[in-house]
Design a protein around this motif. Structure first.
Motif, short mmCIF file in Angstrom:
data_model
loop_
_atom_site.label_atom_id
_atom_site.label_comp_id
_atom_site.label_asym_id
_atom_site.label_seq_id
_atom_site.Cartn_x
_atom_site.Cartn_y
_atom_site.Cartn_z
N PRO A 13 30.60 34.72 36.03
CA PRO A 13 31.52 33.63 36.39
C PRO A 13 31.96 33.64 37.85
CG PRO A 13 32.10 34.51 34.24
CD PRO A 13 31.02 35.41 34.80
N ALA A 14 32.20 34.80 38.41
CA ALA A 14 32.63 34.86 39.82
C ALA A 14 31.55 34.32 40.76
CB ALA A 14 33.01 36.29 40.21
N LEU A 15 30.28 34.65 40.50
CA LEU A 15 29.21 34.13 41.36
C LEU A 15 29.00 32.64 41.13
CD1 LEU A 15 26.34 36.77 41.56
CD2 LEU A 15 27.89 35.99 43.35
N VAL A 21 31.23 26.81 46.37
CA VAL A 21 31.88 26.76 47.68
C VAL A 21 30.86 26.34 48.74
CG1 VAL A 21 33.03 28.14 49.46
CG2 VAL A 21 33.54 28.53 47.04
N GLU A 22 31.27 25.46 49.63
CA GLU A 22 30.43 25.11 50.76
C GLU A 22 30.84 25.99 51.93
OE1 GLU A 22 29.47 21.31 53.61
OE2 GLU A 22 29.91 20.95 51.49
N LEU A 111 33.77 39.63 46.66
CA LEU A 111 34.65 38.47 46.78
C LEU A 111 35.68 38.69 47.88
CD1 LEU A 111 35.26 37.63 43.02
CD2 LEU A 111 33.59 36.58 44.57
N TRP A 112 36.21 39.90 47.99
CA TRP A 112 37.19 40.21 49.03
C TRP A 112 36.55 40.20 50.42
CZ3 TRP A 112 41.55 38.87 47.51
CH2 TRP A 112 42.06 39.21 46.25
N VAL A 113 35.28 40.62 50.50
CA VAL A 113 34.56 40.55 51.78
C VAL A 113 34.45 39.09 52.22
CG1 VAL A 113 32.33 40.94 52.93
CG2 VAL A 113 33.30 42.72 51.45
N LEU A 114 34.05 38.23 51.29
CA LEU A 114 33.97 36.80 51.60
C LEU A 114 35.34 36.26 52.00
CD1 LEU A 114 31.66 35.48 48.73
CD2 LEU A 114 31.03 35.86 51.12
N ALA A 115 36.38 36.67 51.29
CA ALA A 115 37.75 36.20 51.60
C ALA A 115 38.16 36.61 53.01
CB ALA A 115 38.74 36.76 50.57
N ASP A 116 37.59 37.70 53.50
CA ASP A 116 37.87 38.15 54.88
C ASP A 116 37.06 37.36 55.90
OD1 ASP A 116 39.86 39.91 55.53
OD2 ASP A 116 38.57 41.67 55.71
N GLY A 117 36.25 36.41 55.43
CA GLY A 117 35.49 35.56 56.33
C GLY A 117 34.17 36.13 56.80
N LEU A 137 38.27 31.04 49.99
CA LEU A 137 37.61 32.20 49.39
C LEU A 137 38.63 33.25 48.93
CD1 LEU A 137 34.59 32.33 51.80
CD2 LEU A 137 34.53 31.76 49.36
N ALA A 138 39.76 33.33 49.60
CA ALA A 138 40.82 34.24 49.15
C ALA A 138 41.36 33.79 47.80
CB ALA A 138 41.94 34.31 50.18
N GLU A 139 41.55 32.49 47.61
CA GLU A 139 42.02 31.97 46.32
C GLU A 139 41.00 32.25 45.23
OE1 GLU A 139 43.03 27.83 46.80
OE2 GLU A 139 44.50 28.29 48.38
N LEU A 140 39.71 32.08 45.55
CA LEU A 140 38.65 32.37 44.59
C LEU A 140 38.69 33.85 44.21
CD1 LEU A 140 35.08 31.02 44.66
CD2 LEU A 140 35.47 33.44 44.26
N ALA A 141 38.82 34.72 45.20
CA ALA A 141 38.88 36.16 44.93
C ALA A 141 40.10 36.51 44.08
CB ALA A 141 38.90 36.95 46.24
N GLU A 142 41.23 35.90 44.37
CA GLU A 142 42.44 36.17 43.58
C GLU A 142 42.25 35.79 42.12
OE1 GLU A 142 45.41 34.10 45.84
OE2 GLU A 142 45.43 35.65 47.40
N ARG A 143 41.47 34.74 41.86
CA ARG A 143 41.21 34.31 40.49
C ARG A 143 40.22 35.21 39.76
NH1 ARG A 143 40.66 29.35 42.88
NH2 ARG A 143 38.43 29.25 42.44
N HIS A 144 39.23 35.74 40.49
CA HIS A 144 38.12 36.44 39.82
C HIS A 144 38.05 37.94 40.07
CE1 HIS A 144 36.06 32.85 38.32
NE2 HIS A 144 36.45 32.27 39.44
N ALA A 145 38.65 38.44 41.11
CA ALA A 145 38.50 39.86 41.45
C ALA A 145 39.26 40.74 40.47
CB ALA A 145 38.99 40.12 42.87
N THR A 146 38.66 41.87 40.20
CA THR A 146 39.28 42.88 39.33
C THR A 146 39.67 44.13 40.11
OG1 THR A 146 37.10 43.75 38.77
CG2 THR A 146 38.02 42.06 37.29
#
Length: 175
Positions: A13-15, A21-22, A111-117, A137-146
């Motif tokens: 689901p996370a991927l 995301v564009e 996901l956190w790496v992506l959130a860091d840009g 991407l930070a919002e996406l990581a907050e929803r899916h990251a464990t």
């Protein structure tokens, strides 16, 4: 059902969320990453790894390719932990010119790496590039990251320390 590393080619689901995301390349200042809506097929992955390494005896079973950069370098889950879910496998980058490296120890950390840009190519080819946090991407990581949020630099260092021989092991496979 938990996705395992067998023949399963369904995106976790996370991927799947990342694929929606564009990514903005922003003339080289953004993230050069094009996520796929599905993993490459086993046949495509085998064909790619054989050509990438020059070793036509290999199969692509160890990789689940889920995206690329603008030059054709590939991001993949590397099935280095047999029997574990895909989300627990390390994320790696294999560049179009032979660049390679471990990006994150698992999908959550990626996901956190992506959130860091930072995308896979930026981590490997621009090791000292400054993070540029991305709110989407930070919002996406907050929803899916464990895993807890950490900087991309911390995540990459931890993953590369866990798998220090990744590049050398690939060299052994190349002819």
């Amino acid at each position: 059902m938990i996705e395992t590393t067998g023949d399963d080619r369904r995106l976790p689901p996370a991927l799947a969320a990342v694929a929606e995301v564009e990514f903005d390349y922003d003339d080289g200042e953004g993230i050069d990453f094009e996520p796929y809506e599905a993993f490459d097929s086993a046949e495509e992955t085998t064909d790619w790894i054989r050509h990438w390494t020059g070793n036509h005896e290999l199969d692509g079973d160890a990789y689940r390719v889920f995206g690329q950069d603008g030059t054709g370098g590939l991001a993949a889950l590397w099935c280095a932990r047999p029997g574990r879910p895909l989300a627990e496998q390390p994320v790696v980058f294999l560049g179009s010119e032979g660049e390679r490296g471990v990006i994150a120890g698992n999908l959550s950390d990626f996901l956190w790496v992506l959130a860091d840009g930072l995308g896979p190519m930026e981590v490997i080819e621009h090791e000292h590039r400054e993070a540029r946090p991305n709110s989407t991407l930070a919002e996406l990581a907050e929803r899916h990251a464990t895993t807890p949020r950490r900087t991309a630099r911390e995540i990459v260092a931890e993953a590369q320390a866990e798998f220090p021989a990744f590049a050398e092991d690939l060299d052994e496979l190349c002819r």
